[in-house]
Design a protein around this motif. Structure first.
Motif, mmCIF file in Angstrom:
data_model
loop_
_atom_site.group_PDB
_atom_site.id
_atom_site.type_symbol
_atom_site.label_atom_id
_atom_site.label_comp_id
_atom_site.label_asym_id
_atom_site.label_seq_id
_atom_site.Cartn_x
_atom_site.Cartn_y
_atom_site.Cartn_z
ATOM 1 N N UNK A 1 0.801 -1.228 0.000
ATOM 2 C CA UNK A 1 0.000 0.000 0.000
ATOM 3 C C UNK A 1 0.834 1.279 0.000
ATOM 4 N N UNK A 2 2.119 1.169 0.294
ATOM 5 C CA UNK A 2 2.912 2.386 0.489
ATOM 6 C C UNK A 2 2.997 3.218 -0.793
ATOM 7 N N UNK A 3 3.386 2.598 -1.890
ATOM 8 C CA UNK A 3 3.476 3.339 -3.156
ATOM 9 C C UNK A 3 2.097 3.724 -3.670
ATOM 10 N N UNK A 4 1.149 2.811 -3.520
ATOM 11 C CA UNK A 4 -0.205 3.057 -4.032
ATOM 12 C C UNK A 4 -0.811 4.310 -3.430
ATOM 13 N N UNK A 5 -0.596 4.530 -2.127
ATOM 14 C CA UNK A 5 -1.182 5.679 -1.437
ATOM 15 C C UNK A 5 -0.174 6.793 -1.166
ATOM 16 N N UNK A 6 1.020 6.667 -1.756
ATOM 17 C CA UNK A 6 2.065 7.685 -1.597
ATOM 18 C C UNK A 6 2.315 8.009 -0.127
ATOM 19 N N UNK A 7 2.487 6.958 0.674
ATOM 20 C CA UNK A 7 2.700 7.135 2.107
ATOM 21 C C UNK A 7 4.185 7.364 2.384
ATOM 22 N N UNK A 8 4.481 8.321 3.277
ATOM 23 C CA UNK A 8 5.872 8.431 3.707
ATOM 24 C C UNK A 8 6.129 7.392 4.798
ATOM 25 N N UNK A 9 7.388 7.274 5.204
ATOM 26 C CA UNK A 9 7.759 6.221 6.138
ATOM 27 C C UNK A 9 7.007 6.335 7.458
ATOM 28 N N UNK A 10 6.832 7.552 7.947
ATOM 29 C CA UNK A 10 6.140 7.749 9.217
ATOM 30 C C UNK A 10 4.695 7.310 9.154
ATOM 31 N N UNK A 11 4.010 7.675 8.072
ATOM 32 C CA UNK A 11 2.607 7.283 7.909
ATOM 33 C C UNK A 11 2.481 5.767 7.799
#
Length: 260
Positions: A116-126
């Motif tokens: 999900x990280x790339x899909x939702x453009x999440x930074x490491x903290x999120x």
């Protein structure tokens, strides 16, 4: 007539498999599978090792091409569509692969949020915060997040894999042998976590396993795969009085395989 009306009033299944066939060379693995997974239900599919349970799961996911038949999810026949057309549908499905399939080179939190990280453009903290919430949902503390899979026990790895499966709050969960290799105490712990979490998510779940005890603990309905077909399917409370010779034989087989 009353029985017919009852059947026609059943809601459309979340997953409907019809006439599914798959062979590898001369070996027929699935020989015309018909199976429904009702919305909101947890169906457990039993079968001996090599009976085709994982093949069926991979056909439902589109990871293996079926030779014939249909797999209809929310009214869409995924077999008739190119994989790219099923991408959005597959994003609503959480998967726990056999043996967990965690990435050794990634930390626990990175494993959980990998999809999900790339899909939702999440930074490491999120991403890490999401992972910690899912770890809590499967009974693990935030201190586990920065560890690597090799640094935690087999039972914890199973829970991490389950946390990854539920990270996007999926509508559908497909779980391949989630308690394989665990001792009876850990199996019960993991089963209780799965049952509670799946209920809280209101997900539709299909679990495949050889373990009758696990099936009785987590299932709403149980089906038995035997000789490439569904030999029996019904509510979990009916399996001990199924009247099916195949079910009786499977229970006897399961007792024989249990450790002394």
């Amino acid at each position: 007539m009353a029985e017919q009306r009852s059947l026609t009033q059943q809601p459309t299944p979340k997953i409907r498999v019809r006439g599914l066939k798959k062979a590898f060379g001369d070996k027929v693995v699935l020989n015309g599978i018909d199976l429904d997974v009702r919305a909101g239900d947890h169906l457990v599919l039993l079968g001996v090792s090599g009976s085709g349970k994982t093949v069926l799961l991979k056909c439902i996911l589109g990871l293996i091409d079926a030779d014939a038949g249909s797999v209809i999810i929310d009214g869409e026949n995924i077999i008739e569509r190119p994989p790219v057309a099923n991408e959005q549908l597959m994003q609503r499905i959480g998967v726990l692969f056999q043996n967990g399939a965690l990435f050794d080179s990634l930390t626990i939190w990175e494993n959980i949020t990998f999809g999900i990280r790339d899909k939702h453009a999440l930074d490491a903290g999120e991403a890490k915060a999401i992972a910690k919430r899912k770890l809590a949902a499967v009974g693990l503390g935030p201190d586990v997040a920065d560890l690597y899979p090799a640094e935690v026990s087999g039972g914890m790895q199973k829970r991490v894999a389950f946390a990854r499966a539920i990270v996007s709050n999926p509508e559908i969960l497909l779980l391949d042998s989630p308690t394989a290799g665990l001792d009876p105490i850990l199996t019960t712990i993991v089963n209780r976590l799965m049952k509670t979490t799946i209920g809280e998510l209101h997900s539709t779940a299909l679990t495949i396993t050889q373990d009758v005890t696990s099936a009785l603990q987590i299932a709403d309905r149980i089906a038995l795969l035997h000789d490439g077909l569904i030999a029996w399917e019904g509510p979990v409370m009916d399996i001990r009085r199924s009247g099916s010779a195949q079910v009786d034989a499977y229970f006897a087989y399961n007792r024989e395989q249990a450790p002394a």
